[in-house]
Design a protein around this motif. Structure first.
Motif, mmCIF file in Angstrom:
data_model
loop_
_atom_site.group_PDB
_atom_site.id
_atom_site.type_symbol
_atom_site.label_atom_id
_atom_site.label_comp_id
_atom_site.label_asym_id
_atom_site.label_seq_id
_atom_site.Cartn_x
_atom_site.Cartn_y
_atom_site.Cartn_z
ATOM 1 N N THR A 75 0.820 -1.208 0.000
ATOM 2 C CA THR A 75 0.000 0.000 0.000
ATOM 3 C C THR A 75 0.857 1.263 0.000
ATOM 4 O O THR A 75 1.950 1.296 0.560
ATOM 5 C CB THR A 75 -0.942 0.043 1.221
ATOM 6 N N THR A 76 0.306 2.278 -0.619
ATOM 7 C CA THR A 76 0.981 3.580 -0.678
ATOM 8 C C THR A 76 1.181 4.133 0.729
ATOM 9 O O THR A 76 2.243 4.674 1.034
ATOM 10 C CB THR A 76 0.147 4.565 -1.526
ATOM 11 N N ASN A 77 0.169 3.994 1.583
ATOM 12 C CA ASN A 77 0.280 4.522 2.951
ATOM 13 C C ASN A 77 1.417 3.855 3.720
ATOM 14 O O ASN A 77 2.150 4.518 4.452
ATOM 15 C CB ASN A 77 -1.041 4.344 3.717
ATOM 16 N N THR A 78 1.566 2.556 3.558
ATOM 17 C CA THR A 78 2.637 1.830 4.246
ATOM 18 C C THR A 78 3.998 2.295 3.741
ATOM 19 O O THR A 78 4.908 2.569 4.522
ATOM 20 C CB THR A 78 2.484 0.310 4.052
ATOM 21 N N ILE A 122 12.319 1.359 -2.347
ATOM 22 C CA ILE A 122 10.918 1.052 -2.025
ATOM 23 C C ILE A 122 9.959 1.536 -3.112
ATOM 24 O O ILE A 122 8.737 1.472 -2.945
ATOM 25 C CB ILE A 122 10.504 1.601 -0.644
ATOM 26 N N GLY A 123 10.511 2.023 -4.219
ATOM 27 C CA GLY A 123 9.679 2.419 -5.351
ATOM 28 C C GLY A 123 8.958 3.745 -5.163
ATOM 29 O O GLY A 123 7.881 3.952 -5.731
ATOM 30 N N ASP A 171 8.726 7.624 -5.955
ATOM 31 C CA ASP A 171 9.281 8.515 -6.977
ATOM 32 C C ASP A 171 9.998 9.696 -6.329
ATOM 33 O O ASP A 171 9.711 10.092 -5.203
ATOM 34 C CB ASP A 171 8.204 8.974 -7.969
ATOM 35 N N ASN A 172 10.964 10.233 -7.057
ATOM 36 C CA ASN A 172 11.855 11.272 -6.532
ATOM 37 C C ASN A 172 11.122 12.510 -6.049
ATOM 38 O O ASN A 172 11.489 13.091 -5.033
ATOM 39 C CB ASN A 172 12.895 11.671 -7.577
ATOM 40 N N ILE A 173 10.115 12.940 -6.786
ATOM 41 C CA ILE A 173 9.394 14.163 -6.413
ATOM 42 C C ILE A 173 8.667 13.964 -5.089
ATOM 43 O O ILE A 173 8.739 14.809 -4.194
ATOM 44 C CB ILE A 173 8.418 14.589 -7.532
ATOM 45 N N ARG A 174 8.007 12.847 -4.937
ATOM 46 C CA ARG A 174 7.287 12.563 -3.682
ATOM 47 C C ARG A 174 8.277 12.424 -2.519
ATOM 48 O O ARG A 174 8.046 12.949 -1.432
ATOM 49 C CB ARG A 174 6.447 11.301 -3.823
#
Length: 173
Positions: A20-23, A67-68, A70-73
């Motif tokens: 999950t994105t949250n994790t 962990i995949g 992206d750089n901006i995030r």
């Protein structure tokens, strides 16, 4: 945990899939907090902070890749972490100053100088603007100016760090 994960990924060259994105985001935020803690404990004379033998910035960039994320995030999360720590340190410094604990106040301000040297906020960054807006509600202009005067007096820092701390205090218009 973040250090061990990064070390395993770096050594073996693997990436981790997190369901999950949250994790994933929570893990990265925890890593940012870990790195900021290590930086704040480092000698205020050195911006060469190492996490498990790796430069602090490279550690975060490498973990984001592992962990995949992206750089901006990843960059936004790191900037948000620096902003939150900047606000905290300014408020702590002011509290210590009001208690007559100048040494502790100086220590908190030194942390800001170090963090802004390692993770320099961009000019007119939205994160530092948010810090400034929050501090303007809590500290009077004279109080923020005193903190800036203290920063200039104690930190042998670059013009860029002075600018970013002034922006965080809402002293650049």
């Amino acid at each position: 945990m973040c250090e061990q994960l990064r070390q395993i990924c770096r050594t073996s060259g693997v990436r981790v899939s997190i369901d999950t994105t949250n994790t994933r985001d929570s893990l990265y935020r925890a890593a940012v907090e870990l790195v900021l803690n290590v930086c704040c404990r480092a000698s205020s004379q050195s911006t060469d902070v190492q996490i498990d033998g790796e430069d602090a910035r490279q550690f975060l960039a490498g973990l984001a890749d592992n962990i995949g994320l992206d750089n901006i995030r990843a960059s936004r999360m790191a900037s948000a972490g620096v902003a939150a720590r900047t606000r905290f340190c300014f408020l702590q410094a002011w509290a210590f100053e009001m208690q007559g604990k100048r040494t502790e106040a100086v220590s908190e301000l030194s942390k800001i100088c170090l963090l802004h040297s390692i993770f320099p906020p961009g000019e007119s960054s939205p994160e530092m603007e948010m810090v400034a807006r929050g501090l303007e509600k809590i500290l009077k202009a004279e109080q923020r100016e005193l903190l800036m005067t203290m920063v200039v007096a104690i930190c042998n820092c670059s013009e860029e760090v002075r600018r970013s701390t002034a922006e965080a205090l809402g002293l650049i218009y």
